[in-house]
Design an enzyme around this catalytic site. Structure first.
Site, mmCIF file in Angstrom:
data_model
loop_
_atom_site.group_PDB
_atom_site.id
_atom_site.type_symbol
_atom_site.label_atom_id
_atom_site.label_comp_id
_atom_site.label_asym_id
_atom_site.label_seq_id
_atom_site.Cartn_x
_atom_site.Cartn_y
_atom_site.Cartn_z
ATOM 1 N N SER A 264 31.717 45.938 47.805
ATOM 2 C CA SER A 264 31.895 47.209 47.110
ATOM 3 C C SER A 264 32.522 48.234 48.041
ATOM 4 O O SER A 264 32.590 48.040 49.251
ATOM 5 C CB SER A 264 30.550 47.722 46.616
ATOM 6 O OG SER A 264 29.786 48.183 47.716
ATOM 7 N N LYS A 265 32.966 49.307 47.451
ATOM 8 C CA LYS A 265 33.568 50.400 48.209
ATOM 9 C C LYS A 265 32.615 50.892 49.305
ATOM 10 O O LYS A 265 33.027 51.192 50.408
ATOM 11 C CB LYS A 265 33.913 51.519 47.235
ATOM 12 C CG LYS A 265 34.354 52.813 47.869
ATOM 13 C CD LYS A 265 34.681 53.835 46.820
ATOM 14 C CE LYS A 265 33.989 55.176 47.014
ATOM 15 N NZ LYS A 265 33.618 55.568 48.341
#
Length: 511
Positions: A264-265
RNA sequence: GGCCGGUUCGUCUAUCGGUUAGGACAGCCCCCUUUCACGGGGCAAAGACGGGUUCGAUUCCCGUACCGGCUACCA
């Protein structure tokens, strides 16, 4: 994968415009693109903006920009046109309702009038509550309510959703191009919402309707979609027939490097590497998340590294250009298992691409970085030459700044601490004489000649060249790095070198 | 919890029943280099576990374990 003329390969990438495009998304694009181009087909970009609450302005443009940067341009998209538009689902809204009605008429779907409060209450009351064949008769819908009541609610414009009517115990089987046969028991699947109260379709309805209308032949998506495949298959079966359904391929996930789970970011922020393809600025918070492009990645390298995350050609080859990937790509060599992302390896790919890229090409890409670093380039050909000298010590495009700034301006920070311990008057005298020679143009700006001259002068003064090289380098570049010293002098020219020696001599004498 | 998927060096992976289980990144060592790199050479490092099937299993089947995904009027 032979296909008849009337069955031209058509694939699609269907992102929702909710933010930056991350690695996994771009890799899905890549595999779509490679497959389409390999079989002379078409690659379509469809924007899935059915969730108005999550819509982020600018995200669609960002997706277009990212695809352009990667060189994965769609044949059809909101801006590229095509015969199957519109390519934004929000603009296709009227199409979906008709199909939802058809499903209701056929008994494959039904109206549900439960409010979100009703559902919340149910979920609180019953752990793991599912809206399915076991519970739907106790809910407010056109299956449980008398027909007259349903008509009344409808006439009163009571908000409703359309839910799929999951059959009791039907085995749903489909052939995944990557995973092989996958089976589901419909009694394990709940009655998913197909049409929301605002009249927008959910993904489940939209993906089927649009894939049909857009004549998609092969549907690739991330593995996270596998569990909802039975819903889509059922809708296909009831609306258009299974023989019309595209071939599915569920791609493995890209995992976080440490621990487990989908990348994920946040992982990028935490571990210090990009996750998005390009810089993304959230219009709400104004926060910018760094992208691979801005971090200094070549698009060729980015595409290459993504391809190798879950695919290989069966040989030891790791460096592939996009045309080669198109030529070599086959779905049967795509892995089933997810791959942890390794930023070190990603940088290695970039370094390989920098090494084999043309200097002039690199110069164009690197020039903007020089601009932001406020280093002026008077002569473009000089930059090209410098790039040739330093490129093998750069992993990222941004590395070109620290690795070559001294070719353009004298270093401001000089590592005198590394000179001082072995510094003495004899050496000071030597550099003074070198400086004089340079100022008086006693040597030309030729690397070999400069070296000969340097060594001769050292010998004359009874000094070992080896003891002089490091101080000389530091005077010129500021630290212990960079290409051969005489290549540097030859390029910055003796006059400039003399100034740098002088500056450093002054610094050293103060100690 | 349920459903679905996955499992070879630390990481990405090769192997389509018989190999000293190969390569790459990272790590360590050496050479090259009067810097940093590049390059060259070397070391170390793996079949989750238990059953089958088979003359022979990393490879095929089953079970277990572990990991992941999904379980929204989000995609």
């Amino acid at each position: 994968m032979e296909n008849s003329a009337d069955q031209k390969v058509r694939v699609r990438f269907a992102p929702s415009p909710t933010g930056g495009l991350h690695l996994g998304g771009v890799r899905t694009v890549l595999f779509n693109y490679l497959f389409a181009k390999k079989y002379n087909g078409q690659f379509i970009l469809r924007i899935e903006d059915t969730d108005q609450s999550r819509f982020v302005p600018g995200a669609e443009q960002y997706i277009l920009d990212t695809l352009a940067w990667c060189g994965l341009t769609p044949d059809e998209s909101p801006i590229h046109g095509g015969a199957y538009g519109p390519y934004r689902q929000s603009e296709r809204k009227p199409m979906y309702k008709q199909y939802a009605s058809q499903l209701i008429e056929q008994g494959n779907a039904y109206y549900a009038f439960d409010t979100s409060e009703d559902l919340d209450a149910k979920r609180k009351e019953i752990p793991n509550f599912q809206y399915n064949r076991a519970t739907r008769m106790s809910m407010k819908n056109s299956l449980s309510l008398p027909a007259s009541e349903v008509t009344r609610l409808l006439n009163e414009n009571t908000p409703y959703v359309v839910r799929i009517n999951m059959p009791d115990s039907e085995e749903l089987v489909f052939e995944d191009l990557i995973r092989g046969e996958v089976k589901f028991d419909t009694s394990m699947v709940d009655d998913k919402v197909l049409l929301k109260a605002d009249g927008m379709p959910t993904y489940h309805l939209a993906v089927v309707v649009d894939d049909f209308l857009m004549k998609i032949t092969h549907a690739f998506r991330g593995e996270e979609w596998l569990p909802s495949a039975p819903v889509h298959i059922l809708v296909w079966k009831n609306l258009f027939g299974l023989d019309q359904m595209p071939k599915w391929a569920h791609l493995p996930l890209i995992l976080k490097p440490d621990g487990n789970g989908k990348l994920s970011k946040r992982d990028g922020d935490r571990l210090g590497f990009p996750v998005f393809a390009m810089d993304w600025t959230d219009p709400n918070t104004n926060e910018t998340t760094i992208g691979f492009k801005e971090r200094g990645f070549l698009p060729e390298a980015f595409v290459n590294l993504l391809a190798m995350l879950g695919w290989n050609d069966g040989t030891d080859q790791e460096i592939f250009s996009l045309p080669t990937l198109i030529e070599k790509f086959t779905l049967d060599r795509v892995h089933k298992g997810g791959a942890k992302f390794d930023y070190e390896k990603a940088k290695w790919f970039n370094q390989e691409w920098i090494k084999q890229s043309d200097n002039a090409y690199l110069a164009n890409l690197v020039a903007p970085y020089f601009e932001t670093a406020k280093i002026e380039i008077h002569e473009p050909s000089y930059l090209v030459k410098v790039i040739g000298l330093v490129k093998e010590r750069c992993q990222l495009l941004t590395d070109f700044i620290p690795q070559s700034a001294f070719f353009f301006t004298a270093p401001t920070e000089v590592d005198t601490a590394s000179i001082l311990p072995k510094w003495d008057p004899a050496k000071a005298a030597f550099f003074t004489s070198i400086m004089d020679a340079y100022v008086n143009e006693a040597v030309t700006n030729d690397a070999t000649e400069l070296e000969t001259h340097f060594k001769a002068l050292a010998a004359e003064q009874g000094l070992k060249p080896g003891d002089l090289m490091l101080p000389f380098r530091i005077m010129l570049v500021g630290g212990k790095f960079g290409p051969g010293v005489f290549d540097i002098v030859a390029n910055i020219e003796t006059k400039d070198a003399a100034k740098r020696i002088q500056y450093c001599l002054d610094l050293l004498s103060k100690n």
